[in-house]
Design an enzyme around this catalytic site. Sequence first.
Site, PDB file in Angstrom:
ATOM      1  N   ARG A  96       0.853  -1.176   0.000  1.00  0.00           N
ATOM      2  CA  ARG A  96       0.000   0.000   0.000  1.00  0.00           C
ATOM      3  C   ARG A  96       0.892   1.231   0.000  1.00  0.00           C
ATOM      4  NH1 ARG A  96      -4.033  -0.093   4.845  1.00  0.00           N
ATOM      5  NH2 ARG A  96      -5.032  -1.757   3.633  1.00  0.00           N
ATOM      6  N   ARG A 165      -2.038   6.687   9.596  1.00  0.00           N
ATOM      7  CA  ARG A 165      -2.054   6.175   8.224  1.00  0.00           C
ATOM      8  C   ARG A 165      -2.082   7.300   7.204  1.00  0.00           C
ATOM      9  NH1 ARG A 165      -4.145   1.030   7.859  1.00  0.00           N
ATOM     10  NH2 ARG A 165      -3.705  -0.225   9.697  1.00  0.00           N
ATOM     11  N   LYS A 233      -4.223   1.232  14.783  1.00  0.00           N
ATOM     12  CA  LYS A 233      -4.159   2.139  13.629  1.00  0.00           C
ATOM     13  C   LYS A 233      -4.818   3.472  13.963  1.00  0.00           C
ATOM     14  CE  LYS A 233      -6.474  -0.626  10.918  1.00  0.00           C
ATOM     15  NZ  LYS A 233      -7.404  -1.285   9.961  1.00  0.00           N
ATOM     16  N   LYS A 235      -6.310   7.089  11.947  1.00  0.00           N
ATOM     17  CA  LYS A 235      -6.632   7.608  10.622  1.00  0.00           C
ATOM     18  C   LYS A 235      -7.107   9.046  10.686  1.00  0.00           C
ATOM     19  CE  LYS A 235      -7.777   3.078   8.807  1.00  0.00           C
ATOM     20  NZ  LYS A 235      -8.851   2.234   8.254  1.00  0.00           N
ATOM     21  N   CYS A 453     -15.097  -3.554  -0.749  1.00  0.00           N
ATOM     22  CA  CYS A 453     -13.727  -3.778  -0.303  1.00  0.00           C
ATOM     23  C   CYS A 453     -13.123  -4.913  -1.134  1.00  0.00           C
ATOM     24  CB  CYS A 453     -13.718  -4.156   1.163  1.00  0.00           C
ATOM     25  SG  CYS A 453     -14.362  -5.817   1.436  1.00  0.00           S
ATOM     26  N   CYS A 459      -7.677 -11.011   0.806  1.00  0.00           N
ATOM     27  CA  CYS A 459      -7.847 -10.589   2.195  1.00  0.00           C
ATOM     28  C   CYS A 459      -8.010 -11.782   3.122  1.00  0.00           C
ATOM     29  CB  CYS A 459      -9.045  -9.669   2.339  1.00  0.00           C
ATOM     30  SG  CYS A 459      -9.279  -9.199   4.063  1.00  0.00           S
ATOM     31  N   CYS A 498     -16.395  -8.581   5.414  1.00  0.00           N
ATOM     32  CA  CYS A 498     -16.397  -8.873   6.844  1.00  0.00           C
ATOM     33  C   CYS A 498     -16.747  -7.588   7.583  1.00  0.00           C
ATOM     34  CB  CYS A 498     -15.042  -9.420   7.293  1.00  0.00           C
ATOM     35  SG  CYS A 498     -13.844  -8.144   7.714  1.00  0.00           S
ATOM     36  N   CYS A 502     -14.086  -1.910   5.686  1.00  0.00           N
ATOM     37  CA  CYS A 502     -13.100  -1.213   4.846  1.00  0.00           C
ATOM     38  C   CYS A 502     -13.712  -0.328   3.764  1.00  0.00           C
ATOM     39  CB  CYS A 502     -12.169  -2.230   4.220  1.00  0.00           C
ATOM     40  SG  CYS A 502     -11.196  -3.100   5.451  1.00  0.00           S
TER      41      CYS A 502
HETATM   42  C1  SRM Z   1      -7.822  -1.751   0.551  1.00  0.00           C
HETATM   43  C2  SRM Z   1      -8.853  -1.385   1.647  1.00  0.00           C
HETATM   44  C3  SRM Z   1     -10.287  -1.617   1.182  1.00  0.00           C
HETATM   45  C4  SRM Z   1     -10.565  -1.150  -0.221  1.00  0.00           C
HETATM   46  O1  SRM Z   1     -11.189  -1.927  -0.945  1.00  0.00           O
HETATM   47  O2  SRM Z   1     -10.188  -0.026  -0.578  1.00  0.00           O
HETATM   48  C5  SRM Z   1      -8.647  -2.147   2.924  1.00  0.00           C
HETATM   49  C6  SRM Z   1      -8.230  -3.435   2.929  1.00  0.00           C
HETATM   50  C7  SRM Z   1      -7.928  -4.140   4.099  1.00  0.00           C
HETATM   51  N1  SRM Z   1      -8.138  -3.716   5.371  1.00  0.00           N
HETATM   52 FE1  SRM Z   1      -9.183  -2.054   5.812  1.00  0.00          FE
HETATM   53  N2  SRM Z   1      -8.945  -1.407   4.013  1.00  0.00           N
HETATM   54  C8  SRM Z   1      -9.196  -0.157   3.609  1.00  0.00           C
HETATM   55  C9  SRM Z   1      -9.812   0.828   4.319  1.00  0.00           C
HETATM   56  C10 SRM Z   1     -10.385   0.650   5.554  1.00  0.00           C
HETATM   57  C11 SRM Z   1     -11.386   1.503   6.143  1.00  0.00           C
HETATM   58  C12 SRM Z   1     -12.005   2.728   5.493  1.00  0.00           C
HETATM   59  C13 SRM Z   1     -11.302   4.001   5.885  1.00  0.00           C
HETATM   60  O3  SRM Z   1     -10.305   3.951   6.631  1.00  0.00           O
HETATM   61  O4  SRM Z   1     -11.778   5.026   5.416  1.00  0.00           O
HETATM   62  C14 SRM Z   1     -11.720   0.945   7.351  1.00  0.00           C
HETATM   63  C15 SRM Z   1     -12.798   1.443   8.325  1.00  0.00           C
HETATM   64  C16 SRM Z   1     -12.406   2.645   9.107  1.00  0.00           C
HETATM   65  C17 SRM Z   1     -11.692   2.202  10.357  1.00  0.00           C
HETATM   66  O5  SRM Z   1     -10.502   2.033  10.327  1.00  0.00           O
HETATM   67  O6  SRM Z   1     -12.407   1.990  11.376  1.00  0.00           O
HETATM   68  C18 SRM Z   1     -10.905  -0.232   7.484  1.00  0.00           C
HETATM   69  C19 SRM Z   1     -10.954  -1.079   8.566  1.00  0.00           C
HETATM   70  C20 SRM Z   1     -10.161  -2.210   8.683  1.00  0.00           C
HETATM   71  C21 SRM Z   1     -10.085  -3.032   9.855  1.00  0.00           C
HETATM   72  C22 SRM Z   1     -10.899  -2.818  11.157  1.00  0.00           C
HETATM   73  C23 SRM Z   1     -10.235  -1.810  12.020  1.00  0.00           C
HETATM   74  C24 SRM Z   1     -10.969  -1.720  13.329  1.00  0.00           C
HETATM   75  O7  SRM Z   1     -10.751  -0.762  14.063  1.00  0.00           O
HETATM   76  O8  SRM Z   1     -11.758  -2.638  13.642  1.00  0.00           O
HETATM   77  C25 SRM Z   1      -9.163  -4.057   9.575  1.00  0.00           C
HETATM   78  C26 SRM Z   1      -8.758  -5.211  10.489  1.00  0.00           C
HETATM   79  C27 SRM Z   1      -7.787  -4.786  11.549  1.00  0.00           C
HETATM   80  O9  SRM Z   1      -7.262  -3.654  11.488  1.00  0.00           O
HETATM   81  O10 SRM Z   1      -7.561  -5.604  12.452  1.00  0.00           O
HETATM   82  C28 SRM Z   1      -8.696  -3.820   8.257  1.00  0.00           C
HETATM   83  C29 SRM Z   1      -7.751  -4.615   7.435  1.00  0.00           C
HETATM   84  C30 SRM Z   1      -7.596  -4.631   6.221  1.00  0.00           C
HETATM   85  C31 SRM Z   1      -6.754  -5.655   5.465  1.00  0.00           C
HETATM   86  C32 SRM Z   1      -5.324  -5.182   5.502  1.00  0.00           C
HETATM   87  C33 SRM Z   1      -6.919  -7.099   5.941  1.00  0.00           C
HETATM   88  C34 SRM Z   1      -5.910  -7.577   6.974  1.00  0.00           C
HETATM   89  O11 SRM Z   1      -5.729  -6.884   7.998  1.00  0.00           O
HETATM   90  O12 SRM Z   1      -5.328  -8.650   6.747  1.00  0.00           O
HETATM   91  C35 SRM Z   1      -7.365  -5.548   4.056  1.00  0.00           C
HETATM   92  C36 SRM Z   1      -6.444  -5.898   2.895  1.00  0.00           C
HETATM   93  C37 SRM Z   1      -7.264  -6.533   1.792  1.00  0.00           C
HETATM   94  C38 SRM Z   1      -6.517  -6.688   0.542  1.00  0.00           C
HETATM   95  O13 SRM Z   1      -6.290  -7.843   0.106  1.00  0.00           O
HETATM   96  O14 SRM Z   1      -6.106  -5.669  -0.059  1.00  0.00           O
HETATM   97  N3  SRM Z   1      -9.303  -2.698   7.735  1.00  0.00           N
HETATM   98  N4  SRM Z   1     -10.103  -0.399   6.379  1.00  0.00           N
HETATM   99  C39 SRM Z   1      -8.744   0.037   2.157  1.00  0.00           C
HETATM  100  C40 SRM Z   1      -7.346   0.555   2.148  1.00  0.00           C
HETATM  101  C41 SRM Z   1      -7.274   1.936   2.735  1.00  0.00           C
HETATM  102  C42 SRM Z   1      -5.906   2.538   2.647  1.00  0.00           C
HETATM  103  O15 SRM Z   1      -5.470   2.805   1.520  1.00  0.00           O
HETATM  104  O16 SRM Z   1      -5.266   2.702   3.684  1.00  0.00           O
HETATM  105  S1  SF4 Z   2     -13.710  -5.390   5.060  1.00  0.00           S
HETATM  106 FE1  SF4 Z   2     -12.953  -7.282   5.800  1.00  0.00          FE
HETATM  107  S2  SF4 Z   2     -12.960  -8.500   3.980  1.00  0.00           S
HETATM  108 FE2  SF4 Z   2     -13.110  -6.476   3.274  1.00  0.00          FE
HETATM  109  S3  SF4 Z   2     -11.031  -5.933   2.926  1.00  0.00           S
HETATM  110 FE3  SF4 Z   2     -11.537  -5.236   4.944  1.00  0.00          FE
HETATM  111  S4  SF4 Z   2     -10.848  -6.849   6.189  1.00  0.00           S
HETATM  112 FE4  SF4 Z   2     -10.963  -7.697   4.181  1.00  0.00          FE
END
Ligand code: SRM
Ligand code: SF4
Lengths: 595, 581
Positions: A96, A165, A233, A235, A453, A459, A498, A502
């Site tokens: 990323r 981030r 994390k 943000k 997502c 993922c 899930c 995201c």
């Molecule tokens: C690529 C992306 C989704 C997308 O389709 O665009 C993404 C993809 C993933 N997110 Fe996310 N997140 C992405 C934005 C978000 C957002 C939206 C936002 O930030 O605006 C959220 C919700 C906001 C938040 O953080 O609360 C988000 C909340 C999570 C979470 C849950 C965090 C939490 O507090 O519960 C995880 C899991 C974790 O962190 O344990 C996670 C984890 C992940 C992971 C890295 C899975 C992992 O931990 O193994 C995913 C990688 C999937 C893949 O194969 O690429 N991602 N993730 C986004 C990348 C953003 C970036 O460039 O940095």
């Molecule tokens: S929402 Fe869940 S399934 Fe979708 S990319 Fe984030 S961690 Fe993976």
Amino acid sequence: MNNFIPKYDFHDFTVHDFTVHDPMTDKRTKNEKIKDASRQLRGGIAEGLDEVATGAIAEDDQYLVRFHGTYLQDDRDVRGERTKKRLEKAYSFMIRVRIPGGVVTPAQWLALDTIASDYANGTLRLTTRQTFQFHGIIKSNMRRTMQAIDAAVLDTIAACGDVNRNVLATSNPHLSKAHAAALDLARDFSAHLLPRTGAYHEIWLDGEKVRDKSAVVSDDVEPIYGRTYLPRKFKAVVAVPPTNDVDIFAHDLGFIAIVEKGVLVGWNVTVGGGMGMTHGERDTFPRTADVLGFCTHEQAVTVGEHVVTVQRDWGNREVRKHARLKYTIETRGLDTFRAELERRCGFKLEAPRPFKFERTGDSLGWSKGTDGTWHLGLFVENGRIKDRSGHTLRTALREIAAIHTGEMICTANQNVIIANVTAAAKKKIDAILSAHGIAIGTSSGLRRNSMACVALPTCALALAESERFLPDLVTALEDVLDRAGLRDDDIVIRMTGCPNGCARPYLAEIGLVGRTPGKYNLYLGAAFDGSRLNKLVAQDVDKTGIIGVLEPALAAYARERHDGERFGDFLVRTDVVKPTTAGNQFHADVRLRPG
Amino acid sequence: MTALLPKTAPFSTDEIDVLNRLVGRANPLQRSWLSGFLAGVDAANGAPTPQSVAPPRAKEQLTILFGSETGNAETLALKARKAAVKQGFDARVLDMADASLEKIAKTRNLIIIVATWGEGDPPQRAAAFMRGLLADNAPRLEGVRFAVLALGDTAYANFCATGRAVDERFAALGATRFADRVELDLDFAKKAAAWTDDTLAAFAPAEPATPSSTVVHVDFKGGALVEDEDEPAFDADKPLTAEINDIVNLNGTGSSAETVHVEFSTDATGWSYVPGDAIGVIAENDPALVDAVLDSVGLTGAPRLSRLLLTDRDITTLTRPVVDAYARLTGRSDAAALATPERFAAYAADRQIVDLFAEHTETLTADQLIGLLRPLPPRLYSVASSAAAHDSETHLLVSAVRWQSHGRKRNGVASSWIAGRKPGDSVKLFVKPNRHFRLPTDSAQPIIMIGAGTGIAPFRAFIAHRAATGSKGKSWLFFGARNYTSDFLYQLEWQDHLASGALSNIDVAFSRDQPEKIYVQDRLAARADALRGWVSDGATIYVCGDEKTMARDVDKALTQILGEQGLDDVRTAGRYLRDVY
Ligand code: SRM
Ligand code: SF4
Ligand SMILES: Cc1cc2nc3c(=O)[nH]c(=O)nc-3n(C[C@H](O)[C@H](O)[C@H](O)COP(=O)(O)OP(=O)(O)OC[C@H]3O[C@@H](n4cnc5c(N)ncnc54)[C@H](O)[C@@H]3O)c2cc1C
Ligand SMILES: Cc1cc2nc3c(=O)[nH]c(=O)nc-3n(C[C@H](O)[C@H](O)[C@H](O)COP(=O)(O)O)c2cc1C
């Protein structure tokens, strides 16, 4: 690597405790201990990269590499066959990039596009946080990929991990002075909060030096983060009303531009937003951020820095599920938090100034800026930039980048803006797009407001399909919309594989969250402007179940809406769902319908 | 000239001394006159030649010299020795690898059995001998009486090139051709036996003993004589029918390769192999291709005919003899024109028999067709298992050969047939021992294994064997293929062996994972220092896999690393062993 010069001095306050923890009484999470022992994020990463017999790296290092902007993943589509074939899991890395505000030059775009075919899976993935992801990079190519990114004057530091981030800013600095200021703030804050450790350079760029085990682990290497960085994390985003394209209420920290009489006077500060939750655990929930107060432009970075330091010291390091700032604020209370923040800043925040958001999402299609130049908001379904027959988007964007003189901007909704286009270039760009089968502004109002997502196959946390399923679902729903005469209405639909959220599904008028393969939870009733969360309406529904619930709702909306009334607001008014007034009310008064 | 009569001669010891003093001083002419005279006298007096007692006259000496890669020539040489001994020759078998021209120049009767390899090259271990033979300073060979049996494969442009070269060179150096050279295709067994009998007859002394029967003992010390092995329990003529326990394509989804790992149940008594050996597989043709071939010559497959083509005939390999025969049979000049050296190679390059027939349609009778086709030769596969580790099983690693040309999908006969088998199917196998590709007898010796693709097969056997027998020797594997994620053959097993210490080092080269190609030879170069260290610690270097696409470049790399001389020394020390195909 763009070695920036920090613009702001660090404030004098003491970084929280560096006491050596007694293993017997140490209740910190495993992650905390790994950070602590990592010699500022070095761990055994470099050694692991050189091990050729496996495509993976050690478990602890899998957590540490996230701080360097990369994740170890495996192709879940082929898991079943591997052992019989005497092959380990099909490991590869996701990388990323860190791009504050999402703005890249055409040259950088071309460099990233080359990386996609040289080392990744031939696609570029625009994310919901204004940047690119590469998928499918095998270990032996990791260093060279990082070096290629560095050569493009970009980096991936802190793109993931328990740090600040990538910082978002309302897209397109050319729209107004406030927009330009928003981008500057995003860049300054991102730079200011960058980890200072040399690990990134040693491991990925310089190579050899890293062998030096004696790398200093002095506490002042990280004046803001300290030795164990943040509990979770973090943000930050910057928004310029009336557009809430960055979903300001979904993030730990937000700045809302306050413009009075055409002049940017400062920023409203928001804290405590977040999406992630866990199915069946009611003490985890998505939360919309609170508006904390107002600060001047000069104070903004300082305020942000101390929001970070308070969370660093108050955040829960013993229960990772409750470590985000949103839970810190829930437990400590907003006023206590504000007081501590103001103490550290050495100044008080003013009362929030009025502001009004009208919409989330991006404005798509061609638009003319005040200075007469053109901007094209291009819809990229689920952010996946690839070539498929009849629709060679990746090639089109590459050809555009080759002739484009302005910028290319990743939006917070997985789209791209080709900004600052002269009238002459506009024609060429249109020609390129149609030559590659890319039509502008033809997709339905539902599709152009859709986000999914990544989920499967990369993922690790996905419970169900998302990116590979939403387009079909939307196609199916488009028939429903046609029958109801709603094809061109903007309705926000978002899906995730899930509950981590995201694609910010809990802020979508139609939110779908994966439970098991083929089954989703359906959430309805969020506000179009991103200020109100939705609510669970149906559990474990499949494609037909989803349509079964949505069809009557959409039909009723078409018939009975007041003019200008949004789908989410309509469902609340007609009491199909109760409004979610605050994050901690997300699980309250849920009335399930049979899917 | 030393004493001629051995102590074992049927005389008293002082008689032997007297005779020796007398004959010892005599020149060859006197001696042969004497022998002729004595023989004549006996004949005249009709004296019965004594039976049970030691031979009345010294035996005719015969040297059988062979050059072999996969053991066919060697096996024939040993068979020839058996036959020769039966006929009263004092016969010995000698490997070109151990032969010196000087010694050969002193032999009187010489049978040479040599195979051709590469693209008309001698077998590796015969290369040095051949260089010497063709060199300007090669010794004259007057007095040597020789006959050459050349082994080859009509599928190759330079059919039996080595045998021909030997035959011509010996004549040119003054040796006497005592029987005409024979050039044999893969179906050599019977013809070789027949030729051997005729040739031995030619070498046999006319009764009464001719002057030629003087006892000239050539001292072969230094040239290890090849000892007989007892008859193998199974061979191409009586193979073992083994059932498949398991068969799996090791390449992951999305791979460009198809490499099947096959496990045969081989608990039959008499079945034994060691790591380094090859296994002969008797495969069957593709029924669809059988029909196509029959169809192309206007025949409809009568069951017996189809069956014959399916199991017994080579219906794919387009050889010059086939084109020739077809042209003569049909009287087609256009076909005949293709058999010319200029045109044949180009035409046959990516064509098969069916193309020849289809492009020059004529109708044939069943007998004519069968007459055109050579027997279907067995295919060899390096054994990938170790009896020590995989008890009663035999494992092979087979890469399915598939390509397309002239609008037809082509399948390698044996490899694709094997790839199509299922557990429970049975396959005809035999062991093809390879004495020249074995683990060091001292299990503490370090080994360096270099292989690409299926070249890794014997190394799986080596390491499994060393692991099972708990040997202490260090080991280093260099493996190459296309893509890490899908083509890392036996990856999990290598990880286990690394963990247990059975494998010490591994280096991998995956050519298509990055913009530029990376091959095993590049990894070798990168590890030059360490490699030199291992070699000076006595490491044996093993190379296995494709000759053209890998073994040559690896050889170049090793020459770079160890130097011409260095590599030669390792080779002559028997520590540079190659199993390439
Ligand atoms: C690529 C992306 C989704 C997308 O389709 O665009 C993404 C993809 C993933 N997110 Fe996310 N997140 C992405 C934005 C978000 C957002 C939206 C936002 O930030 O605006 C959220 C919700 C906001 C938040 O953080 O609360 C988000 C909340 C999570 C979470 C849950 C965090 C939490 O507090 O519960 C995880 C899991 C974790 O962190 O344990 C996670 C984890 C992940 C992971 C890295 C899975 C992992 O931990 O193994 C995913 C990688 C999937 C893949 O194969 O690429 N991602 N993730 C986004 C990348 C953003 C970036 O460039 O940095
Ligand atoms: S929402 Fe869940 S399934 Fe979708 S990319 Fe984030 S961690 Fe993976
Ligand atoms: C000592 C030894 C050990 C061996 N060990 C192994 C092993 O462990 N594993 C293994 O897989 N193989 C091994 N081989 C090779 C194996 O014996 C066969 O040669 C191989 O499997 C091909 O046989 P086939 O019957 O499938 O193909 P065939 O029917 O014999 O066809 C092969 C022929 O088809 C032609 N051909 C092939 N590809 C093309 C193309 N792209 N274009 C045009 N023409 C083409 C060439 O003339 C080639 O000779 C070994 C060989 C030897 C001599
Ligand atoms: C890789 C390879 C290359 C060969 N090249 C030739 C050749 O150029 N000319 C030829 O007549 N036979 C060639 N042959 C066929 C061999 O000479 C034939 O198999 C012979 O029986 C091998 O005898 P050996 O087991 O004693 O080595 C080749 C065989 C292989 C496997």
